[in-house]
Write a protein that holds these residues in place. Sequence first.
Motif, PDB file in Angstrom:
ATOM      1  N   ASP A 342       0.854  -1.199   0.000  1.00  0.00           N
ATOM      2  CA  ASP A 342       0.000   0.000   0.000  1.00  0.00           C
ATOM      3  C   ASP A 342       0.883   1.239   0.000  1.00  0.00           C
ATOM      4  OD1 ASP A 342      -2.184  -1.634   0.197  1.00  0.00           O
ATOM      5  OD2 ASP A 342      -2.977  -0.720   2.042  1.00  0.00           O
ATOM      6  N   GLU A 350      -4.111   5.091   3.238  1.00  0.00           N
ATOM      7  CA  GLU A 350      -3.928   4.376   1.972  1.00  0.00           C
ATOM      8  C   GLU A 350      -4.425   5.163   0.749  1.00  0.00           C
ATOM      9  OE1 GLU A 350      -6.119   0.653   1.820  1.00  0.00           O
ATOM     10  OE2 GLU A 350      -6.121   0.777  -0.359  1.00  0.00           O
ATOM     11  N   THR A 353      -3.171   0.415  -3.583  1.00  0.00           N
ATOM     12  CA  THR A 353      -2.825  -0.962  -3.229  1.00  0.00           C
ATOM     13  C   THR A 353      -2.346  -1.645  -4.491  1.00  0.00           C
ATOM     14  OG1 THR A 353      -4.404  -1.172  -1.408  1.00  0.00           O
ATOM     15  CG2 THR A 353      -3.701  -3.209  -2.433  1.00  0.00           C
TER      16      THR A 353
HETATM   17 MG    MG Z   1      -6.353  -1.513  -0.499  1.00  0.00          MG
END
Ligand code: MG
Length: 427
Positions: A342, A350, A353
Motif C-alpha cells: 500500500d 492508503e 494498493t
Molecule cells: Mg487496499
Amino acid sequence: MTLVKINQILEGKYTDQKVTIRGWVYRKREGKELIFILIRDSTGVIQSTIKKDNPSWSEAQKLTIESSLTLEGNVKPDTRAPGGFEIGADNLTITGLAETFPISKDKSEEFIRDMRHLWLRSRKMNLVMKVRAETMQAARDYFNKQNYTEVSPPMFISAAVEGGSTLFGLKYFDQQLYLTQSSQLYLEILMYSLENVYCIAPSFRAEKSRTIRHLTEYWHMEGEWAFANMDDLMKFEEGLMTYICQTIATKCEKEFKELGADIEKLKTIKTPFPRITYKEAIERLKPKNPQLDWGSDLGYEDEKVLAEDFGTPFFVYDYPTAIKAFYCKTYKDHPEVAMSVDMMVPRIGEISTGGAREDNKDLLIERMKAQGLKPEDYEWYLDLRRYGTVPHVGFGMGLERLLVWMLDLDNIIDAIPFPRTTRRFYP
Ligand code: MG
Ligand code: 4AD
C-alpha cells in the motif's frame, strides 16, 4: 473588438485595449452612479463597472446573479479591483436573465451539496476540476512515457474482484451481474497481449463507511505489467507519484493559490519513498493501539497515525495473506505473507494498493477456495495461468484520494464533480 478570456486580461495582455468578454454574473453591487459587476468565465473573475450615463445602464440594473451576458469595454489596471484589472463597460447584452439564484453566502453546507448541479459553477469546484483534469493528464503522460498502453475495461462484470461485502449487484436482463470494484483482472487479461497496460476508469464499492476517503463510485488509475516484481512495482509507483506532484506543482500554481492549498509539499516529493514492512508498521503502532497484532487489518485511524510519522508518501508491504484478496501472490517459504503493498500519505492513509499476482494455477485455486470463491466463476482468469503464465505486478490508485491529499480538501466528495455516497446520488 477582440473576444478574450478573463485570465488573459488578468495576465495583463489587454491593458488599455477594448475587449469583449462572455460569462456569468458572479457578484453585483449597485451604487447611485455606478454598478460594479463581477463577471466569471471558465478562466477567472473580473470586475467591470458601468456608469449611469451608459445606454446599457438599465440592462445592467436588471442583471441578477448567474445571468449570462456579453460585455464590451476598456481594460484598465486598478489596484482596488480583485485581480488588479477592471473593465470600464461600453456595452452590455444579457443572454440569459437568471431567476433568483438559490445559492448564497448564508446557505448551509448541506444545502450546497443538494445544489451540486449549480455549486459546480463555484470558483472552488472550477479550480478543483481543473487540477483533477491535469492530474489525470499527468498520470497518462507518465504511463505513456513508460510505454504502457491505455485500455478500456468493462464496468459490468460477472465475478467479484475485491471482497464480496462491497460488491454492487445488478440485474442484467435475466442475469446477475456486478459493477466492477477494480479493473485489475481485465488488465491482467490484456497484459498477455500488450505487456504493459493501464486504465483510468470508474470503480464501484458498496461502501457504507462515511469517511472523508470513501465514495461508492470513484476513479481508479490502475496499471499491470508482465515480468516484474515487487521492487519494480514500488519504483514505478513512486515514479508516477513524483511525476504527478512535480507536474501539478508547475502547472497548477494559480489553482493552488486561489484554493489556499499548500503546493510546497508537492515540490518536496522525491524518490525513493520510505518502505516499511507490515510487521514494522504493527510494531510502530502497537504502543498507541495495543489491540493490534500481526494479522490485524490496519484501520483508517492506524494508517493516519503511521502517516504522521513520515509526513510524506511511503510504502507498507508484505501484508498477512489472510487479510488480502485471493489473487495476491504469497512467499514460497512463508505463505502466510502476501506480496502486497500500500502507498500511504498523511491525513488520508492508503491511496494505492498493489502487489504481485499469484501466477501458479493450483495455488490460485487453493486461494479461491480458502476465500469461499468458486473457481468455476473465474475460468477465464485461470486460463491466464494455463496459457503462458508469467510473474506480474499491478496496482490501483484512487484518483480522488490523491486529490484530497494534494489539494488539502476536507472531504473526498469535493474531489469529484458528482459524488456518489450512501446518501448522495442527485443529480
Ligand atoms: Mg487496499
Ligand atoms: O485497495 P483496493 O481495493 O485495491 C484494488 O482494487 C486492487 N485490485 C487494485 C489493483 O491492484 N489494480 O483499491 C485501490 C485504491 C485504494 O487504495 C484507494 O485509493 C481507492 O482505490 N479506493 C477508494 N477510493 C474512494 N472510495 C472508495 N470507496 C475506495 N475504495 C478504494
